[in-house]
Enzyme design. Structure first.
Site, PDB file in Angstrom:
ATOM      1  N   ASP A  35       0.836  -1.190   0.000  1.00 41.11           N
ATOM      2  CA  ASP A  35       0.000   0.000   0.000  1.00 41.11           C
ATOM      3  C   ASP A  35       0.874   1.245   0.000  1.00 41.11           C
ATOM      4  O   ASP A  35       2.093   1.176   0.194  1.00 41.11           O
ATOM      5  CB  ASP A  35      -0.883   0.021   1.249  1.00 41.11           C
ATOM      6  CG  ASP A  35      -1.987  -1.024   1.192  1.00 41.11           C
ATOM      7  OD1 ASP A  35      -2.226  -1.558   0.103  1.00 41.11           O
ATOM      8  OD2 ASP A  35      -2.587  -1.309   2.241  1.00 41.11           O
ATOM      9  N   LYS A  57      -4.065   2.850  -2.719  1.00 40.46           N
ATOM     10  CA  LYS A  57      -5.149   3.727  -3.139  1.00 40.46           C
ATOM     11  C   LYS A  57      -4.801   5.144  -2.731  1.00 40.46           C
ATOM     12  O   LYS A  57      -4.294   5.385  -1.652  1.00 40.46           O
ATOM     13  CB  LYS A  57      -6.468   3.294  -2.488  1.00 40.46           C
ATOM     14  CG  LYS A  57      -6.888   1.888  -2.895  1.00 40.46           C
ATOM     15  CD  LYS A  57      -8.025   1.373  -2.075  1.00 40.46           C
ATOM     16  CE  LYS A  57      -8.425  -0.030  -2.533  1.00 40.46           C
ATOM     17  NZ  LYS A  57      -7.336  -0.999  -2.396  1.00 40.46           N
ATOM     18  N   MET A 172      -9.988   6.997  10.092  1.00 41.43           N
ATOM     19  CA  MET A 172     -10.353   7.524   8.773  1.00 41.43           C
ATOM     20  C   MET A 172     -11.560   8.455   8.848  1.00 41.43           C
ATOM     21  O   MET A 172     -12.392   8.469   7.938  1.00 41.43           O
ATOM     22  CB  MET A 172     -10.642   6.383   7.790  1.00 41.43           C
ATOM     23  CG  MET A 172      -9.474   5.438   7.603  1.00 41.43           C
ATOM     24  SD  MET A 172      -9.881   3.966   6.640  1.00 41.43           S
ATOM     25  CE  MET A 172     -10.848   3.023   7.811  1.00 41.43           C
TER      26      MET A 172
END
Length: 512
Positions: A35, A57, A172
């Site tokens: 990642d 991402k 998040m």
């Protein structure tokens, strides 16, 4: 034969929180699928020749679909490869590790889960917030602050969370903090309850903000808090004011791009990170040893080494012929600088000549009084001819031995984007200049970026490409580059908003 997949947690961002098992697997993996939010330098220990693929991402940017990532794992494992799926934080805490494990089980691929330190606990601890504390909080809940937008409705039971008798940690959720606070208050959570937001937890750029559940969202917006951040709700959040322990560092808040080969970048990256910088690994070169016959240094009375890479390659050639450091006993050994001298010392050889300035011209001067009849200059294929020409002009017979070559390394688009947006972009050789600009393909640097050169040769290469270095190291080695960045940052402190301020810090992908 089917390979094996390891779902490995890389922790929340501080490289020191990588587990021993994670480092062991990174070093042995044939394939690494990683990642974006993994610690700086996490891939430094990857084996030579490993297939390293970015499958992360980017918020608002390029992303690799989850289905594609899972297909890569299955494909490489079916080819018999050992695969490490390296994920920030913990793979089973908002990291989609469970989905990947199910895919592997359905495909008949053996796998292992290696837990990582999760951001909700680590970032809180680095901010001085114990998520449980006797007499204050005996329970902790970990909640996603960013649910799947395709779900028909929320899966979060707000009344249950409002009544939860303990600490709430939202991952998040910094962008949705107003909605989170509003939902909790509406469900009965006290508006005046202490709350905190921790940005870039465990990293040098970490910031902590404390307030109340009612005020924290507006405070975070006013102060410009960004992902990756966690939000903590509960009486323990107030302890951050008493237990904060992470001291500010001179490069905190600044992003520095490192363009040298990944295998050689760790010293520079660690040094910069140790002073608080957010390091962007943007390796645009790699070093490849050149084949050749075993080396016999006995005919030479002078052996010159011009880089640590040359030292390592020289001893590989010696070993191929059954020789070691003792075979250099009959020659004077010259090193272009202290880094090369340290590499020699690691092989048991003390350099006889090390110039004060770390360029070929200085080595020529340092050798002026050294008698030489036959010299060996061991170097890179593409090196300058200053040293061998000078020795030949003195009447010496000179053999130039190209032991390795520097090649372009493919730079992932996210790494290039972050590097171009950095506050400082460091160049440690002419090769890093050539190949970085080649990778950039004309894309502009941030207007606020400052270009750092290791020395005059690299600076001249930058000028040939129309770039004037803002900073040139006085000592032309890695320590000199670090010192130069520190001095320049101190001189320009507070002059402008950091160029890399908008770039996400390297933190676990369960950090938010």
């Amino acid at each position: 034969m089917t390979g094996r997949v390891y779902l490995v947690g890389a922790g929340p961002g501080d490289p020191g929180l990588l587990t021993a098992r994670a480092l062991e697997l990174i070093a042995s993996a044939e394939v690494i699928l990683h990642d974006r939010l993994i610690p700086a330098g996490a891939l430094d220990g990857a084996r030579a020749g490993a297939e390293v693929l970015f499958v992360g991402k980017e918020g608002g940017g390029p992303s690799v679909a989850q289905e594609e990532t899972e297909a890569l794992m299955v494909d490489r494992a079916r080819a018999g490869k050992t695969v490490v799926r390296l994920k920030g934080g913990d793979p089973f805490v908002f990291g989609r590790g469970g989905e990947e494990a199910l895919t592997l089980r359905e495909a008949g691929i053996p796998f292992e889960v290696v837990p990582g330190v999760t951001a909700g606990l680590a970032a809180s601890a680095y901010a001085g917030i114990p998520v449980t504390h006797r007499g204050i909080s005996s329970a902790v809940a970990l909640i996603t602050g960013h649910e799947d937008p395709e779900k028909p409705g929320t899966a979060i039971d707000w009344p249950a969370l409002a009544g939860f008798p303990g600490t709430l940690v939202f991952y998040m959720g910094v962008r949705r903090l107003p909605e989170i606070a509003e939902a909790l208050i509406a469900a009965g959570r006290p508006a005046g309850e202490p709350a905190a937001v921790v940005e870039a937890g465990t990293l040098p750029a970490q910031r902590t903000l404390t307030g109340t559940l009612q005020s924290i969202a507006a405070m975070a917006l006013r102060e410009g808090f960004r992902p990756p951040s966690i939000a903590v709700v509960g009486p323990v959040a107030e302890l951050a004011q008493e237990l904060s322990w992470l001291a500010p560092m001179p490069l905190a808040g600044l992003t520095v791009a490192v363009t040298r080969a990944r295998a050689q970048a760790s010293e520079l990256a660690r040094g910069l990170a140790g002073h608080g910088a957010r390091v962007v690994q943007a390796p645009v070169i790699r070093v490849r040893a050149l084949p050749g016959p075993p080396l016999d240094p006995s005919p030479y009375d002078l052996v010159c080494l011009t880089s640590p890479n040359g030292v390592d390659a020289l001893f590989e050639r010696l070993a191929e012929g059954g020789r070691d450091a003792r075979s250099l006993a009959g020659a004077r050994v010259a090193a272009i600088g202290p880094g090369t001298a340290r590499a020699l010392a690691a092989h048991g050889v003390v350099a006889d000549v090390v110039p004060e300035r770390f360029v070929a011209e200085a080595l020529v001067e340092a050798l002026a009084e050294v008698p030489v009849s036959r010299a060996l200059v061991a170097r890179a294929r593409e090196a300058r001819d200053v040293l061998p020409q000078a020795l030949r002009e003195r009447g010496a017979e000179v053999d130039v031995l190209a032991l390795y070559e520097t090649l372009a390394e493919t730079l992932a688009p996210p790494a290039l984007e972050l590097a171009l947006a950095a506050d400082y972009i460091t160049f440690t050789s002419s090769s890093t200049v050539h190949f970085f600009l080649q990778a950039a393909s004309g894309a502009p640097f941030s207007p606020a970026a400052r270009i750092v050169s290791i020395g005059p040769v690299t600076s001249e290469t930058l000028r040939e490409h129309g770039l004037e270095p803002h900073v040139e190291a006085r000592r032309h080695d890695i320590a000199g580059v670090i010192d130069a960045v520190l001095e320049d940052a101190a001189e320009h402190a507070g002059e402008a908003t950091p160029a890399g301020a908008g770039a996400s810090a390297a933190q676990g992908n369960d950090a938010g």
